[in-house]
Each structure stands twice: as C-alpha cells, then as structure tokens.
Design an enzyme around this catalytic site. Sequence first.
Site, mmCIF file in Angstrom:
data_model
loop_
_atom_site.group_PDB
_atom_site.id
_atom_site.type_symbol
_atom_site.label_atom_id
_atom_site.label_comp_id
_atom_site.label_asym_id
_atom_site.label_seq_id
_atom_site.Cartn_x
_atom_site.Cartn_y
_atom_site.Cartn_z
ATOM 1 N N ASP A 185 2.831 -7.415 15.917
ATOM 2 C CA ASP A 185 3.982 -8.157 15.411
ATOM 3 C C ASP A 185 5.262 -7.656 16.082
ATOM 4 O OD1 ASP A 185 2.276 -9.417 13.654
ATOM 5 O OD2 ASP A 185 2.735 -8.065 11.988
HETATM 6 N N1 URA Z 1 -1.358 -5.742 11.131
HETATM 7 C C1 URA Z 1 -0.139 -6.285 10.951
HETATM 8 O O1 URA Z 1 0.215 -6.687 9.869
HETATM 9 N N2 URA Z 1 0.676 -6.357 12.026
HETATM 10 C C2 URA Z 1 0.334 -5.911 13.257
HETATM 11 O O2 URA Z 1 1.134 -5.990 14.189
HETATM 12 C C3 URA Z 1 -0.934 -5.348 13.418
HETATM 13 C C4 URA Z 1 -1.767 -5.270 12.333
#
Ligand code: URA
Length: 234
Positions: free
Chosen positions: A103
């Site tokens: 993310d």
């Molecule tokens: N889980 C999440 O919520 N975000 C990420 O970037 C990776 C795993």
Amino acid sequence: MMRLDRFLAINKYGTRQDVKKMIRAGQVTVDGQTVRNPEYKLDEETAEVIVDGRRMIYEKNHYIMLYKPAGCVSSTYEKGERSVLSYINEAYAGDLFPVGRLDKDTQGLLLLTDDGVLAHQLLSPAKHVDKRYYVELERDVAEDAVIRFQEGIDIGDEDMTMPAVLELTSDPRHVYVTLHEGRYHQIKRMFEALDNRVTYLKRISMKELVLDETLKPGEYRKLTEDEIMKLKVP
Ligand code: URA
C-alpha cells in the site's frame, strides 16, 4: 539484439552520452573487433564485449531490493503519484516491475526485477510464498488474536483468510504477522475485523529474502547471487 550504447549504459558504464564517447574513442571491442559506432547491434547474451581491456559480465536480469518508503505507490505509473521506480537510479529501471504490491503508506521490502518468470513464481497464489510484516496497532492486540489469525478471519471476501501467523512481542501494540497469501489491504482488514487498526506497517521479508536493515527508506541495493538463488528455489 541490443544497441551497444544501451548495452553499456544498462551495465553501468555511465550515461548514454558517456558510453557513446567511450565507444567513439575506441575503448570498446565486440568479439575481438573495435567498434566505434554506438548504434552497433549485438547479441547481448553471447557477444564478448571488452571495455578498456576488461571483459564484461552480462547480466540477463536485474534484481533489486528497495526499502520502500511511505508515500509512493507500487504501480509503475499512476497519475499524480510517485512510483517506487522513481527511487531506482539505473539505466534499466524502466524494465523493472515490483513483485507484488505494498500500500502507499506501507513501508519495507519490495523486490523489483525484470525477471518475469521469477515474479510469476513468487506471485502465484498456489505457491503460498511467506511474507512477514512488522505491525503497530492503535490498541492492544486482543487475547484471542493469535488463534483468530491461525483459524482464518472473515474480512468480507468470499473466502476466509488462510491460516496466518501472529507473533506477539513484549509490547501489546507491536506484533509480527506472516501471510501466505496477499489480498488487497489484507493485514489492515484482518485487524479491522478484530476491532483494531494498523497505524504502521512494514514488510520485513518475502520467502527467504530479508530486508537489509542497513538500507534507509528510499534506498536500494542489488540482490546477492545467494539471495537470488534462494528466491528461485521452487
Ligand atoms: N497488508 C496490508 O494491509 N497492506 C500492505 O501493504 C500489505 C499487507
């Protein structure tokens, strides 16, 4: 086939302008012949290229670990967003793509490569490649959280999450999570389902590849031969 100037630039002999000068100055031989034309086409996998008397080692693929900072997107292009690729100062950066996504606000290990076969292997849902994360939470982790992660959690998808490992630390707001799958916002959604909230998320490892803690956010390095080999083990 590849142009000689591109080939040298990709292999870190300098910018396109630098390598053109080297070629015109007669510093480069291909298969025993001095080549002064930067546009000369060679078979990059078989040609013997010598620069200033030193034989070049051809690297077919490139493998980079980036310590992804927060605030950039894992996609190669998204309007108005800074891409993870913008941190990579290499002539071949444009050929790289991230293996899986983090993310925008997630930090940590991101593998970038131009090896489509390896990327496919690592991302294949059937392979269940382990990914380990360090997580900070808004509230103390619930008592039954370890079991809930192990049993699978309903995060609103068709299927429950696969068994995941939650490791506690001496601080009830700091935990480690290992996933064997990778769904959209998965860790955040898993903790939301337990009435908690992720305030900081950092990927520590993927399969055998561990984030090099000497890197700072935004820095990267090439993988070692050993690291590449371990990722390739089926
Ligand atoms: N889980 C999440 O919520 N975000 C990420 O970037 C990776 C795993």
